[in-house]
Scaffold this motif. Structure first.
Motif, PDB file in Angstrom:
ATOM      1  N   SER A  77     -12.746   7.247  -7.184  1.00 57.60           N
ATOM      2  CA  SER A  77     -12.128   6.745  -8.407  1.00 57.60           C
ATOM      3  C   SER A  77     -10.722   6.213  -8.161  1.00 57.60           C
ATOM      4  N   GLN A  78     -10.159   6.522  -6.975  1.00 59.03           N
ATOM      5  CA  GLN A  78      -8.817   6.067  -6.607  1.00 59.03           C
ATOM      6  C   GLN A  78      -8.873   4.893  -5.622  1.00 59.03           C
ATOM      7  N   GLN A  79      -9.955   4.138  -5.648  1.00 55.20           N
ATOM      8  CA  GLN A  79     -10.173   3.072  -4.676  1.00 55.20           C
ATOM      9  C   GLN A  79      -9.063   2.023  -4.691  1.00 55.20           C
ATOM     10  N   SER A  80      -8.469   1.778  -5.842  1.00 57.52           N
ATOM     11  CA  SER A  80      -7.440   0.743  -5.937  1.00 57.52           C
ATOM     12  C   SER A  80      -6.177   1.090  -5.147  1.00 57.52           C
ATOM     13  N   ARG A  81      -6.037   2.320  -4.752  1.00 59.62           N
ATOM     14  CA  ARG A  81      -4.876   2.732  -3.971  1.00 59.62           C
ATOM     15  C   ARG A  81      -4.962   2.314  -2.498  1.00 59.62           C
ATOM     16  N   SER A  82      -6.135   1.903  -2.013  1.00 58.95           N
ATOM     17  CA  SER A  82      -6.335   1.603  -0.586  1.00 58.95           C
ATOM     18  C   SER A  82      -5.996   2.826   0.258  1.00 58.95           C
ATOM     19  N   LEU A  83      -6.605   3.962  -0.079  1.00 63.55           N
ATOM     20  CA  LEU A  83      -6.262   5.229   0.562  1.00 63.55           C
ATOM     21  C   LEU A  83      -6.652   5.283   2.032  1.00 63.55           C
ATOM     22  N   GLY A  84      -7.713   4.586   2.412  1.00 63.54           N
ATOM     23  CA  GLY A  84      -8.077   4.547   3.826  1.00 63.54           C
ATOM     24  C   GLY A  84      -6.963   3.934   4.655  1.00 63.54           C
ATOM     25  N   THR A  85      -6.428   2.814   4.184  1.00 61.21           N
ATOM     26  CA  THR A  85      -5.295   2.164   4.851  1.00 61.21           C
ATOM     27  C   THR A  85      -4.067   3.066   4.823  1.00 61.21           C
ATOM     28  N   PHE A  86      -3.810   3.678   3.666  1.00 62.88           N
ATOM     29  CA  PHE A  86      -2.639   4.545   3.531  1.00 62.88           C
ATOM     30  C   PHE A  86      -2.676   5.696   4.525  1.00 62.88           C
ATOM     31  N   MET A  87      -3.833   6.304   4.738  1.00 63.18           N
ATOM     32  CA  MET A  87      -3.926   7.438   5.664  1.00 63.18           C
ATOM     33  C   MET A  87      -3.627   7.009   7.099  1.00 63.18           C
ATOM     34  N   ILE A  88      -4.058   5.802   7.483  1.00 66.01           N
ATOM     35  CA  ILE A  88      -3.729   5.307   8.818  1.00 66.01           C
ATOM     36  C   ILE A  88      -2.230   5.092   8.942  1.00 66.01           C
ATOM     37  N   ARG A 111      -2.293  14.719  -1.739  1.00 69.09           N
ATOM     38  CA  ARG A 111      -2.319  15.092  -3.144  1.00 69.09           C
ATOM     39  C   ARG A 111      -1.292  14.292  -3.934  1.00 69.09           C
ATOM     40  N   LYS A 112      -1.541  14.152  -5.234  1.00 69.85           N
ATOM     41  CA  LYS A 112      -0.561  13.547  -6.116  1.00 69.85           C
ATOM     42  C   LYS A 112       0.611  14.512  -6.302  1.00 69.85           C
ATOM     43  N   ARG A 113       1.791  13.951  -6.327  1.00 67.54           N
ATOM     44  CA  ARG A 113       2.974  14.775  -6.559  1.00 67.54           C
ATOM     45  C   ARG A 113       2.923  15.394  -7.948  1.00 67.54           C
ATOM     46  N   GLY A 114       3.405  16.644  -8.035  1.00 61.66           N
ATOM     47  CA  GLY A 114       3.485  17.335  -9.310  1.00 61.66           C
ATOM     48  C   GLY A 114       4.918  17.664  -9.659  1.00 61.66           C
ATOM     49  N   VAL A 115       5.111  18.341 -10.749  1.00 61.12           N
ATOM     50  CA  VAL A 115       6.466  18.649 -11.205  1.00 61.12           C
ATOM     51  C   VAL A 115       7.179  19.605 -10.258  1.00 61.12           C
ATOM     52  N   ASP A 116       6.415  20.421  -9.505  1.00 57.24           N
ATOM     53  CA  ASP A 116       7.019  21.401  -8.602  1.00 57.24           C
ATOM     54  C   ASP A 116       6.997  20.961  -7.141  1.00 57.24           C
ATOM     55  N   THR A 117       6.548  19.738  -6.876  1.00 55.98           N
ATOM     56  CA  THR A 117       6.407  19.294  -5.492  1.00 55.98           C
ATOM     57  C   THR A 117       7.737  19.309  -4.749  1.00 55.98           C
ATOM     58  N   GLY A 118       8.808  18.941  -5.422  1.00 53.68           N
ATOM     59  CA  GLY A 118      10.109  18.924  -4.774  1.00 53.68           C
ATOM     60  C   GLY A 118      10.542  20.298  -4.305  1.00 53.68           C
ATOM     61  N   ILE A 119      10.017  21.350  -4.958  1.00 53.41           N
ATOM     62  CA  ILE A 119      10.364  22.729  -4.597  1.00 53.41           C
ATOM     63  C   ILE A 119       9.375  23.304  -3.602  1.00 53.41           C
ATOM     64  N   THR A 120       8.086  23.129  -3.886  1.00 51.75           N
ATOM     65  CA  THR A 120       7.049  23.741  -3.048  1.00 51.75           C
ATOM     66  C   THR A 120       6.620  22.859  -1.886  1.00 51.75           C
ATOM     67  N   GLY A 121       6.834  21.544  -2.000  1.00 53.07           N
ATOM     68  CA  GLY A 121       6.373  20.613  -0.974  1.00 53.07           C
ATOM     69  C   GLY A 121       4.884  20.336  -1.068  1.00 53.07           C
ATOM     70  N   ARG A 122       4.230  20.867  -2.087  1.00 51.44           N
ATOM     71  CA  ARG A 122       2.784  20.732  -2.239  1.00 51.44           C
ATOM     72  C   ARG A 122       2.455  19.926  -3.491  1.00 51.44           C
ATOM     73  N   VAL A 164       0.838  -1.202   0.000  1.00 56.15           N
ATOM     74  CA  VAL A 164       0.000   0.000   0.000  1.00 56.15           C
ATOM     75  C   VAL A 164       0.875   1.254   0.000  1.00 56.15           C
ATOM     76  N   LEU A 165       1.938   1.249   0.819  1.00 56.87           N
ATOM     77  CA  LEU A 165       2.846   2.391   0.861  1.00 56.87           C
ATOM     78  C   LEU A 165       3.524   2.599  -0.497  1.00 56.87           C
ATOM     79  N   ALA A 166       3.949   1.517  -1.128  1.00 49.02           N
ATOM     80  CA  ALA A 166       4.595   1.627  -2.437  1.00 49.02           C
ATOM     81  C   ALA A 166       3.616   2.137  -3.495  1.00 49.02           C
ATOM     82  N   ARG A 167       2.375   1.681  -3.402  1.00 48.56           N
ATOM     83  CA  ARG A 167       1.343   2.078  -4.363  1.00 48.56           C
ATOM     84  C   ARG A 167       1.060   3.575  -4.293  1.00 48.56           C
ATOM     85  N   ASN A 168       1.320   4.156  -3.118  1.00 48.37           N
ATOM     86  CA  ASN A 168       1.019   5.570  -2.911  1.00 48.37           C
ATOM     87  C   ASN A 168       2.280   6.409  -2.704  1.00 48.37           C
ATOM     88  N   ALA A 169       3.383   5.931  -3.250  1.00 52.49           N
ATOM     89  CA  ALA A 169       4.646   6.666  -3.120  1.00 52.49           C
ATOM     90  C   ALA A 169       4.593   8.018  -3.829  1.00 52.49           C
TER      91      ALA A 169
END
Length: 258
Positions: free
Chosen positions: A188-199, A150-161, A88-93
Motif C-alpha cells: 500500500s506504500q508503493q508510491s514511496r519507492s521503498l525498494g529504491t529507498f532501502m538500497i 518504520r514511520k516516525r512517531g511522536v516518541d521517535t526522537g526520544i526512543t529512536g524507534r 525518493v530520499l525526501a519522500r521517505n524522510a
C-alpha cells in the motif's frame, strides 16, 4: 553432514528449470552449503565470486550458453544520488530504519505476506508460510541482520524507534560490504519507492561502517525485474576477467577492479 564436508565445501548442480527472468530459457544453479565455523569466511569468498545466499545455501547461475545474470555491487563511497534518488530520499524522510538481530516476528510476516500476495502471487515464494519465513530469516550461519523501516512517531526522537512497520531488509555483513539478501515492503506504500529507498539506506550504512560495497545480487540487461539495479552508479559488475567498474557515463573500463 561429515566434518570433511564442513571443512571442504561440496558443490552440486541443479537440473534445468524454466528461467524466471528471461522467457523461453532454462536455468541451472551450482550450490553449496554454508555451515560450520568457516561459513562466514566461505560466504565472503563465494560472494566475491558471484554467489548469493539463501538460508544456509550459497548458489550461482550455471546456465548452458547463457551468461545474462551479472553480479553487481555499488561503490558506496563514490555513490552520489541523482535528482530522482534525492526525491525518493525526501519522500521517505519520515522513515526511520532500525538494525536488529535476525529474529523473525509476526509483524514482519504480515508485511511479507502482503508483499507476496500483491507483487509475487505467482512466484516461487507465493506459498511461504510463517514457518517458511522464519526459516528464511533464522537459517543463517553467517553474520545476518534485519533492518526494519518504520514511520516516525511522536516518541521517535526520544526512543529512536518508529511506529508502523512498512519495509524490511534481510542483510548479510561481509568483510567488504553489505549484501542485500532479500527485502520487501507494504504494498500500500508503493508510491514511496521503498525498494529504491532501502538500497539508498544500505549505501549510507555501508559508508558509516567503512565498507566499500553494497552487493545487490544479479542484474540482467533487458529484464524489467532487474533493470533498476543498473541505476546505482558507480558500480562494479562481475565479468570473467574480474569486477569491472561502470561509471555514471555507462562506460565499462577494460581493466578489472580488485
Amino acid at each position: 553432514m561429515t566434518q570433511h564436508s564442513r571443512d571442504t565445501p561440496q558443490f552440486y548442480l541443479t537440473a534445468p528449470s524454466p528461467c524466471p527472468y528471461l522467457p523461453g530459457r532454462h536455468e541451472r544453479k551450482v550450490f553449496t552449503h554454508l555451515v560450520g565455523d568457516k561459513a562466514g569466511d566461505l560466504n565472503d569468498l563465494l560472494t566475491h565470486g558471484g554467489f548469493r545466499r539463501s538460508q544456509s545455501i550459497a548458489y550461482r547461475p550455471a546456465c548452458d550458453q547463457c551468461r545474462a545474470c551479472v553480479s553487481v555491487r555499488v561503490v558506496a563511497n563514490e555513490f552520489r544520488p541523482s535528482r530522482n534518488f534525492k526525491k525518493v530520499l525526501a519522500r521517505n524522510a519520515d522513515i526511520v530504519g532500525e538494525q536488529r538481530s535476525a529474529v523473525p516476528t509476526s509483524e514482519q510476516y504480515s508485511v511479507f505476506r502482503a508483499y507476496l500476495d500483491r507483487r509475487h502471487r505467482h512466484g516461487g515464494m507465493a506459498d511461504m508460510t510463517v514457518l517458511d519465513y522464519a526459516m528464511m530469516v533464522e537459517d543463517s550461519h553467517v553474520e545476518t541482520r534485519i533492518i526494519e523501516y518504520r514511520k516516525r512517531g511522536v516518541d521517535t526522537g526520544i526512543t529512536g524507534r518508529g511506529e508502523d512497520l512498512i519495509a524490511v531488509a534481510l542483510t548479510d555483513v561481509l568483510s567488504d560490504g553489505l549484501s542485500m539478501v532479500y527485502s520487501f515492503f507494504e504494498p500500500s506504500q508503493q508510491s514511496r519507492s521503498l525498494g529504491t529507498f532501502m538500497i539508498l539506506d544500505h549505501i549510507t550504512r555501508a559508508r558509516r561502517l567503512g565498507l566499500p560495497y553494497v552487493y545487490l545480487g544479479y542484474w540482467i540487461e533487458g529484464s524489467k525485474k532487474m533493470d533498476y539495479k543498473g541505476r546505482f552508479l558507480p558500480q562494479q559488475r562481475l565479468a570473467p576477467s574480474g569486477w569491472l567498474r561502470v561509471d555514471a557515463t555507462g562506460e565499462v573500463p577494460s581493466e578489472p577492479q580488485d
